[in-house]
Design a protein around this motif. Structure first.
Motif, short mmCIF file in Angstrom:
data_model
loop_
_atom_site.label_atom_id
_atom_site.label_comp_id
_atom_site.label_asym_id
_atom_site.label_seq_id
_atom_site.Cartn_x
_atom_site.Cartn_y
_atom_site.Cartn_z
N SER A 39 0.66 -1.05 0.08
CA SER A 39 -0.16 -0.14 -0.15
C SER A 39 0.83 1.32 0.11
CB SER A 39 -1.22 0.09 1.09
OG SER A 39 -0.08 -0.10 2.38
N ASN A 51 -7.75 12.02 1.50
CA ASN A 51 -7.56 10.71 1.65
C ASN A 51 -7.45 9.86 0.18
OD1 ASN A 51 -8.56 7.56 1.84
ND2 ASN A 51 -8.30 8.31 3.89
N SER A 102 -7.63 6.77 -0.82
CA SER A 102 -8.78 5.91 -1.19
C SER A 102 -9.94 6.79 -1.96
CB SER A 102 -9.37 5.07 0.27
OG SER A 102 -8.28 4.32 0.62
N THR A 117 -8.47 -1.01 5.50
CA THR A 117 -8.75 0.35 4.81
C THR A 117 -10.08 -0.32 3.73
OG1 THR A 117 -6.45 0.64 4.54
CG2 THR A 117 -7.99 1.55 2.85
#
Length: 359
Positions: free
Chosen positions: A13, A162, A164, A257
């Motif tokens: 990640s 963020n 994501s 996540t």
């Protein structure tokens, strides 16, 4: 004079986050020099790798002890390279157990240290706050509630958005919404122990669920055979989690996540977590948070159901899943919560914000 930037990421990640920052740096200053430790994504984005992060892919107390000599050797390699290359700035991405040692060394050389994805000191190891205050020049946060926490500790962290949210916003721009077609997504995690623990329970919970197909998110690094030990004919979706979620009516998700990504894709979910009894006792003693999912932590309320340890069993998961599939009032409330989550995270471009900070 173009910047010499040293970047260290230690996990898959982190490598993905690093690659996006490197791409943003190349846009802003095509001639900047970027070096350090990372993975294939970082290398492809233009980082010169002194050490590939796969050399540090060591998990578990026993495994660390067995590989201690290798870890010490790699740590010395990076420290020496920093001393010789003399970068203008260092970016450390997550991976605190290794990166804190690098930060301490770099501070003796007077090199500014930027840290992306703030360590979750609000959950555990709060003593690390003193280290951050002493050694980190600029701290980049990806969770909005962290800013007040760090400010109260005398640290001016910067909320950059963020990653994501950034990735899912980009996905939605290029992919039309899929029609929901009676599918349940199982996201059992990205580590072997997580999958071995969670997937059998998840499969039990959805067995015989009338009229629904079951899709399983296949984690990088695991072949089909690893999953087929849990049953023949499982439908695996590899390296395409957003597509998997886009077509799913609901999901069962191992805490991590993925819970945030599932919410940002607008999919109702049940969150699960289970570990060994000894590990659970230790974790429960050390961790100081009300919730295990990022969704509930960011919203600061129990928006999605969390089934932890003994509560994570096939019967309970099945009941919670059926509630999501049948209760329209609950789904409406969840939709409002997901909208609030999107609003709290904001429309930022974290990779670009970090790159600008470095330059």
């Amino acid at each position: 004079m173009h910047q010499r930037i040293y970047i260290i990421s230690g996990e898959t990640s982190g490598d993905q986050h690093a690659a996006k920052v490197i791409a943003a740096l190349r846009q802003l200053d095509p001639k900047c020099k970027i070096r350090g430790m990372g993975g294939d994504n970082s290398k492809n984005a233009g980082q010169e790798l002194v050490l590939h992060q796969k050399e540090m892919a060591i998990m578990g107390i026993w495994e660390v002890l067995l590989n201690l000599r290798k870890i010490v050797k790699n740590l010395a390699l990076i420290k020496n390279d920093i001393s010789e290359w003399k970068p203008d700035v260092i970016l450390l991405i997550d991976y605190p157990s290794f990166n804190f040692k690098i930060a301490k060394h770099a501070a003796t050389l007077g090199i500014p240290i930027h840290y992306y994805i703030a360590p979750k000191v609000w959950a555990w190891k709060e003593n690390r706050v003193k280290f951050i205050r002493k050694y980190i020049s600029t701290l980049y946060s990806i969770l909005p509630f962290e800013i007040e926490y760090f400010r109260n500790k005398g640290i001016d962290a910067i909320y950059v958005g963020n990653p994501s949210k950034e990735a899912i916003d980009a996905y939605k721009m290029t992919h039309p919404l899929s029609e929901k077609s009676k599918k349940i997504a199982l996201l059992p995690g990205s580590r072997a122990q997580e999958i071995l623990t969670s997937l059998p329970i998840m499969l039990d919970a959805v067995r015989g669920l009338d009229g629904f197909d079951v899709l399983i998110a296949q984690a990088p690094g695991f072949d089909d055979e690893f999953y087929h030990q849990f049953g023949a004919g499982l439908r695996l979706i590899k390296n395409d989690m957003y597509s998997l979620l886009a077509q799913s009516d609901a999901a069962i998700v191992t805490s991590g996540t993925a819970t945030l990504e599932t919410a940002l894709m607008g999919v109702p979910q049940v969150v699960c977590y289970k570990t060994s009894k000894l590990s659970y006792v230790i974790v429960k003693y050390l961790i100081k948070v009300k919730y295990i999912s990022l969704v509930n932590l960011i919203l600061d309320k129990p928006s999605i159901t969390e089934l932890i340890q003994d509560e994570f069993n096939a019967e309970t998961v099945r009941k919670e899943l059926e509630k999501l599939l049948q209760a329209s009032a609950r789904l409406n409330r969840l939709k409002e919560d997901y909208e609030q989550l999107n609003s709290k995270l904001g429309n930022h471009k974290p990779s670009e914000a970090v790159a600008r900070g470095l330059l």
